[in-house]
Scaffold this motif. Sequence first.
Motif, PDB file in Angstrom:
ATOM      1  N   MET A   1       0.879  -1.138   0.025  1.00  0.00           N
ATOM      2  CA  MET A   1      -0.097   0.062  -0.096  1.00  0.00           C
ATOM      3  C   MET A   1       0.850   1.292   0.129  1.00  0.00           C
ATOM      4  SD  MET A   1      -2.878  -1.035  -0.163  1.00  0.00           S
ATOM      5  CE  MET A   1      -4.522  -1.586   0.315  1.00  0.00           C
ATOM      6  N   LYS A   2       0.297   2.328  -0.529  1.00  0.00           N
ATOM      7  CA  LYS A   2       1.011   3.640  -0.555  1.00  0.00           C
ATOM      8  C   LYS A   2       1.519   4.012   0.755  1.00  0.00           C
ATOM      9  CE  LYS A   2      -1.430   5.329  -4.757  1.00  0.00           C
ATOM     10  NZ  LYS A   2      -2.125   6.453  -5.299  1.00  0.00           N
ATOM     11  N   TYR A   3       0.849   3.811   1.908  1.00  0.00           N
ATOM     12  CA  TYR A   3       1.426   4.539   3.221  1.00  0.00           C
ATOM     13  C   TYR A   3       2.569   3.864   3.660  1.00  0.00           C
ATOM     14  CZ  TYR A   3      -2.847   1.586   3.730  1.00  0.00           C
ATOM     15  OH  TYR A   3      -3.836   0.723   3.557  1.00  0.00           O
ATOM     16  N   TYR A   4       2.709   2.588   3.220  1.00  0.00           N
ATOM     17  CA  TYR A   4       3.877   1.826   3.829  1.00  0.00           C
ATOM     18  C   TYR A   4       5.132   2.406   3.150  1.00  0.00           C
ATOM     19  CZ  TYR A   4       0.553  -1.596   5.794  1.00  0.00           C
ATOM     20  OH  TYR A   4      -0.481  -2.244   6.438  1.00  0.00           O
ATOM     21  N   GLN A   5       5.088   2.519   1.640  1.00  0.00           N
ATOM     22  CA  GLN A   5       5.929   3.136   0.745  1.00  0.00           C
ATOM     23  C   GLN A   5       6.348   4.478   1.205  1.00  0.00           C
ATOM     24  OE1 GLN A   5       7.702   0.789  -1.290  1.00  0.00           O
ATOM     25  NE2 GLN A   5       9.432   2.727  -1.030  1.00  0.00           N
ATOM     26  N   TYR A   6       5.387   5.194   1.191  1.00  0.00           N
ATOM     27  CA  TYR A   6       5.518   6.617   1.607  1.00  0.00           C
ATOM     28  C   TYR A   6       6.411   6.708   2.804  1.00  0.00           C
ATOM     29  CZ  TYR A   6       4.734  11.539   3.152  1.00  0.00           C
ATOM     30  OH  TYR A   6       4.883  12.721   3.558  1.00  0.00           O
ATOM     31  N   ALA A   7       5.970   6.111   3.870  1.00  0.00           N
ATOM     32  CA  ALA A   7       6.832   6.238   4.970  1.00  0.00           C
ATOM     33  C   ALA A   7       8.307   5.747   4.983  1.00  0.00           C
ATOM     34  CB  ALA A   7       6.340   5.394   6.354  1.00  0.00           C
ATOM     35  N   LYS A   8       8.552   4.504   4.105  1.00  0.00           N
ATOM     36  CA  LYS A   8       9.932   4.082   4.118  1.00  0.00           C
ATOM     37  C   LYS A   8      10.691   5.244   3.290  1.00  0.00           C
ATOM     38  CE  LYS A   8       8.455  -0.787   4.005  1.00  0.00           C
ATOM     39  NZ  LYS A   8       8.371  -2.063   3.046  1.00  0.00           N
ATOM     40  N   ASP A   9       9.862   5.624   2.072  1.00  0.00           N
ATOM     41  CA  ASP A   9      10.835   6.746   1.361  1.00  0.00           C
ATOM     42  C   ASP A   9      11.229   7.895   1.962  1.00  0.00           C
ATOM     43  OD1 ASP A   9      10.504   4.973  -0.888  1.00  0.00           O
ATOM     44  OD2 ASP A   9       9.201   6.114  -1.782  1.00  0.00           O
ATOM     45  N   VAL A  10      10.233   8.567   3.096  1.00  0.00           N
ATOM     46  CA  VAL A  10      10.428   9.417   3.754  1.00  0.00           C
ATOM     47  C   VAL A  10      11.890   9.098   4.639  1.00  0.00           C
ATOM     48  CG1 VAL A  10       9.764  11.119   5.692  1.00  0.00           C
ATOM     49  CG2 VAL A  10       8.347  10.635   3.841  1.00  0.00           C
ATOM     50  N   VAL A  11      11.571   7.961   5.422  1.00  0.00           N
ATOM     51  CA  VAL A  11      12.605   7.638   6.244  1.00  0.00           C
ATOM     52  C   VAL A  11      14.221   7.738   5.818  1.00  0.00           C
ATOM     53  CG1 VAL A  11      13.513   6.038   7.994  1.00  0.00           C
ATOM     54  CG2 VAL A  11      11.231   6.847   8.257  1.00  0.00           C
ATOM     55  N   SER A  12      14.042   7.048   4.395  1.00  0.00           N
ATOM     56  CA  SER A  12      15.213   6.823   3.677  1.00  0.00           C
ATOM     57  C   SER A  12      15.802   7.926   2.827  1.00  0.00           C
ATOM     58  CB  SER A  12      15.069   5.589   2.531  1.00  0.00           C
ATOM     59  OG  SER A  12      14.316   5.975   1.784  1.00  0.00           O
ATOM     60  N   GLY A  13      15.086   9.077   2.952  1.00  0.00           N
ATOM     61  CA  GLY A  13      15.515  10.054   2.247  1.00  0.00           C
ATOM     62  C   GLY A  13      15.210  10.319   0.878  1.00  0.00           C
ATOM     63  N   VAL A  14      14.215   9.323   0.312  1.00  0.00           N
ATOM     64  CA  VAL A  14      14.117   9.352  -1.238  1.00  0.00           C
ATOM     65  C   VAL A  14      12.689  10.427  -1.390  1.00  0.00           C
ATOM     66  CG1 VAL A  14      12.543   8.200  -2.998  1.00  0.00           C
ATOM     67  CG2 VAL A  14      14.224   6.976  -1.618  1.00  0.00           C
ATOM     68  N   ILE A  15      12.068  10.698  -0.491  1.00  0.00           N
ATOM     69  CA  ILE A  15      11.088  11.738  -0.272  1.00  0.00           C
ATOM     70  C   ILE A  15      11.617  12.825   0.704  1.00  0.00           C
ATOM     71  CG2 ILE A  15       8.723  12.544   0.480  1.00  0.00           C
ATOM     72  CD1 ILE A  15       7.765  10.153  -0.696  1.00  0.00           C
ATOM     73  N   VAL A  16      11.734  14.181   0.248  1.00  0.00           N
ATOM     74  CA  VAL A  16      12.366  15.141   1.247  1.00  0.00           C
ATOM     75  C   VAL A  16      11.156  15.595   2.138  1.00  0.00           C
ATOM     76  CG1 VAL A  16      13.432  17.503   1.530  1.00  0.00           C
ATOM     77  CG2 VAL A  16      13.975  15.687  -0.748  1.00  0.00           C
ATOM     78  N   ALA A  17      11.592  15.588   3.505  1.00  0.00           N
ATOM     79  CA  ALA A  17      10.411  15.836   4.487  1.00  0.00           C
ATOM     80  C   ALA A  17      11.221  16.600   5.485  1.00  0.00           C
ATOM     81  CB  ALA A  17       9.603  14.761   5.003  1.00  0.00           C
ATOM     82  N   GLY A  18      10.285  17.398   6.377  1.00  0.00           N
ATOM     83  CA  GLY A  18      10.785  17.861   7.559  1.00  0.00           C
ATOM     84  C   GLY A  18      11.025  16.917   8.707  1.00  0.00           C
ATOM     85  N   GLU A  19      11.705  17.426   9.767  1.00  0.00           N
ATOM     86  CA  GLU A  19      12.146  16.304  10.785  1.00  0.00           C
ATOM     87  C   GLU A  19      10.863  15.811  11.369  1.00  0.00           C
ATOM     88  OE1 GLU A  19      14.677  14.270  12.754  1.00  0.00           O
ATOM     89  OE2 GLU A  19      15.026  15.497  11.200  1.00  0.00           O
ATOM     90  N   THR A  20       9.792  16.470  11.709  1.00  0.00           N
ATOM     91  CA  THR A  20       8.544  15.988  12.363  1.00  0.00           C
ATOM     92  C   THR A  20       8.085  15.048  11.557  1.00  0.00           C
ATOM     93  OG1 THR A  20       7.211  17.746  11.822  1.00  0.00           O
ATOM     94  CG2 THR A  20       8.252  17.825  13.798  1.00  0.00           C
TER      95      THR A  20
END
Length: 70
Positions: A1-20
């Motif tokens: 599902m998209k939410y699992y991949q989103y979380a993995k991509d944020v944590v790994s840095g593939v998706i740029v996101a703020g610290e929170t």
Amino acid sequence: MKYYQYAKDVVSGVIVAGETIKLACQRFLNDLKRKDLFFDESVVDNAIEFIGTLKHFTGKHSGKPFILEP
């Protein structure tokens, strides 16, 4: 599902996101491993579907639907 991949991509840095957001995604991934918690995908999918029916009512996006990322 998209939410699992989103979380993995944020944590790994593939998706740029703020610290929170990074911390929230890491907490989500950690919580999935816990035996005392249950993640019900159908509830999340229903919430995402419902939010997609809502529309902005002011500002430059007035009348446009909410779009959840990604």
